[in-house]
Design a protein around this motif. Structure first.
Motif, mmCIF file in Angstrom:
data_model
loop_
_atom_site.group_PDB
_atom_site.id
_atom_site.type_symbol
_atom_site.label_atom_id
_atom_site.label_comp_id
_atom_site.label_asym_id
_atom_site.label_seq_id
_atom_site.Cartn_x
_atom_site.Cartn_y
_atom_site.Cartn_z
ATOM 1 N N GLU A 138 0.881 -1.209 0.063
ATOM 2 C CA GLU A 138 -0.198 -0.006 0.117
ATOM 3 C C GLU A 138 1.028 1.333 0.174
ATOM 4 O O GLU A 138 2.105 1.076 0.191
ATOM 5 C CB GLU A 138 -0.965 0.060 1.294
ATOM 6 N N PRO A 139 0.388 2.335 -0.187
ATOM 7 C CA PRO A 139 1.137 3.615 -0.268
ATOM 8 C C PRO A 139 1.740 3.739 1.114
ATOM 9 O O PRO A 139 1.254 3.646 2.229
ATOM 10 C CB PRO A 139 0.136 4.730 -0.586
ATOM 11 N N VAL A 145 8.038 -0.013 -2.260
ATOM 12 C CA VAL A 145 6.493 -0.240 -2.562
ATOM 13 C C VAL A 145 6.178 -0.672 -3.666
ATOM 14 O O VAL A 145 6.789 -0.337 -4.510
ATOM 15 C CB VAL A 145 5.747 1.457 -2.229
ATOM 16 N N LEU A 324 0.510 3.336 -6.822
ATOM 17 C CA LEU A 324 1.225 3.246 -5.250
ATOM 18 C C LEU A 324 2.324 4.208 -5.215
ATOM 19 O O LEU A 324 2.356 4.806 -4.078
ATOM 20 C CB LEU A 324 1.440 1.746 -5.462
ATOM 21 N N ASP A 327 1.116 7.973 -4.603
ATOM 22 C CA ASP A 327 0.799 8.193 -3.407
ATOM 23 C C ASP A 327 1.728 8.053 -2.451
ATOM 24 O O ASP A 327 1.932 8.964 -1.342
ATOM 25 C CB ASP A 327 -0.497 7.198 -3.165
ATOM 26 N N SER A 328 2.882 7.075 -2.298
ATOM 27 C CA SER A 328 3.793 7.125 -1.345
ATOM 28 C C SER A 328 4.630 8.366 -1.369
ATOM 29 O O SER A 328 5.176 8.783 -0.470
ATOM 30 C CB SER A 328 4.377 5.912 -1.753
ATOM 31 N N LYS A 331 2.931 11.487 0.093
ATOM 32 C CA LYS A 331 3.177 11.110 1.557
ATOM 33 C C LYS A 331 4.248 11.695 2.134
ATOM 34 O O LYS A 331 4.388 12.285 3.280
ATOM 35 C CB LYS A 331 2.839 9.597 1.861
#
Length: 439
Positions: A138-139, A145, A324, A327-328, A331
């Motif tokens: 997941e992120p 990842v 993924l 988004d990572s 973040k």
């Protein structure tokens, strides 16, 4: 709460299996016992804590429903099923899967062993599960990842070699995350408590490389006003990561080979032979075998460092991971209290790009784009003009039935390998093969 669940089915398991289930209750790692029909007969407390959904019974359920939310066994939906493989091998099997857990999808190292009766017939299987902590499905704001098949293949190789002391050679294009993989390898190894020391071999002259790696004594050369330990000494008890190994000067390769083979080295200007204690991980984007043929890299050193090569996939080979990764990265880059996101149109553009610079290029593009996204939303107009206009991947064309049948002729590898060769997902390949009567 009891320490172990027992299958509530009115048909009791043999006494030997009941004893096995009770014994496994004391295991610290998550363990389940399965019958040959994929039913969960027993699950210890560690399993129920890590993998059991709240309020959902586990016992009597099919393992593939609990772990994957599938309605069919893994091998029937295009994945590696350890039970089927163990049955074919007549022994244990191990695979890296993505399991559904109360925390979301996670990479899980699954080891399955058959339990045989006195007549040699399989009575049950014991499945031991270890969550992979250094990679996320997941992120995530840190670490590796990915969920694509090629990413999981590389991660599975990492899991296999991590407990050993074998030298590992990470191969792949620039920007594919070789240092992240090396760090994950260190964290998954018995040396995780020791230092992780990075040596950037690119751009170092012979003299500088030697002093950086081995250290030097006071007065060894002009400017050496005090003794300085080298990076080999700094890596004591841990992992030494030689990044861009192909750039090591040819004259230094002899000393490096001696260090790897004997563990012995001397500081520059010193007479004392010191003993090193480190695990070697090397990485390069260069074709070392070709450099060996050209006489630019020592053949004996090449074979010493490539005991366990791992090929890291380019980003264009794992387009399903781009969302993924986006988004990572966001973040990690988002200012405090201001989450960042990407519009569907911008994401589609990112997924269509060829990414010659791989994950590093993707990170640079997003870091630039967020500076224009005043409201925290990255749109197409925030992306670099060159990315918007060109350098996109051509639309993938699935092979024809004739091409698929031709690829099958004489092929003896795994379904995953064949899928990667044809540019298909394993599930798509499985459906195609089944439709052709080749499953």
């Amino acid at each position: 709460m009891s320490k172990v669940d027992v299958n509530p089915d009115p048909a009791p398991a043999p006494a030997s299996l009941q004893a096995l289930i009770s014994y496994l209750a004391h295991e610290a790692e998550p363990v389940i016992v399965l019958d040959p029909s994929y039913n969960i007969l027993g699950a210890n407390l560690a399993y129920r804590r890590q993998f059991g959904a709240t309020g959902q019974p586990v016992l009597g359920q099919k393992c593939y429903r609990v772990s994957h939310h599938y309605e069919l066994p893994c091998d029937q939906v295009g994945e590696h099923c350890p039970m089927r493989r163990a049955l074919e091998l007549g022994g244990p099997d191990r695979v890296l899967h993505i399991h559904h857990t109360p925390r979301g999808p996670e990479h899980v190292d699954v080891e399955l062993r058959p339990v045989l009766g006195a007549d040699g017939v399989v009575l049950a299987y014991v499945e031991r599960l270890r969550t992979v902590r250094h990679a996320s499905a997941e992120p995530s704001a840190a670490g590796l990842v990915g969920r694509s098949a090629v990413f999981v293949t590389a991660l599975e190789s990492l899991q296999r070699v991590a407990p050993s002391m074998l030298p590992v050679l990470l191969l792949g294009e620039s920007g594919t995350g070789k240092e992240l993989f090396a760090r994950a390898l260190h964290e998954a190894s018995p040396r995780a408590g020791g230092p992780f020391v990075v040596v950037d071999c690119s751009g170092l002259s012979e003299a500088l490389f030697e002093s950086e790696l081995f250290g030097y004594e006071k007065g060894a050369f002009t400017g050496a006003h005090a003794r300085k330990p080298g990076l080999v000494e700094t890596a004591e008890g841990g992992t030494l990561f030689l990044d861009e190994m192909g750039d090591v000067p040819l004259a230094m390769q002899v000393k490096l080979l001696r260090l790897i083979e004997t563990g012995g080295y001397r500081r520059v200007g010193g007479l004392e032979t010191r003993q090193a204690d480190f695990r070697l991980v090397a990485a390069t984007h260069q074709p070392l075998a070709r450099r060996v043929a050209e006489g630019r890299f020592r053949e004996d050193l090449y074979y010493r460092i490539s005991a366990f090569p791992i090929e890291l996939p380019a980003l264009r080979e794992r387009p399903e991971d781009i969302a993924l990764l986006v988004d990572s990265i966001l973040k990690r880059e988002a200012p405090a209290g201001m989450p960042l996101c990407v519009t569907p149109t911008a994401l589609a553009r990112l997924q269509a790009h060829a990414w010659p610079g791989n994950v590093r290029e993707l990170r640079n593009v997003l870091e630039r784009a967020r500076l224009f996204a005043d409201d925290g939303v990255i749109r197409v107009e925030h992306l670099p003009p060159g990315l918007v206009r060109g350098s996109v991947l051509p639309a993938a064309k699935e092979p024809s039935d004739q091409a698929l049948l031709h690829a099958l002729q004489g092929f003896t590898g795994t379904r995953r390998t064949l899928a990667a060769r044809l540019g298909l997902s394993e599930r798509t390949l499985y459906r195609r093969l089944k439709a052709l009567g080749q499953d």
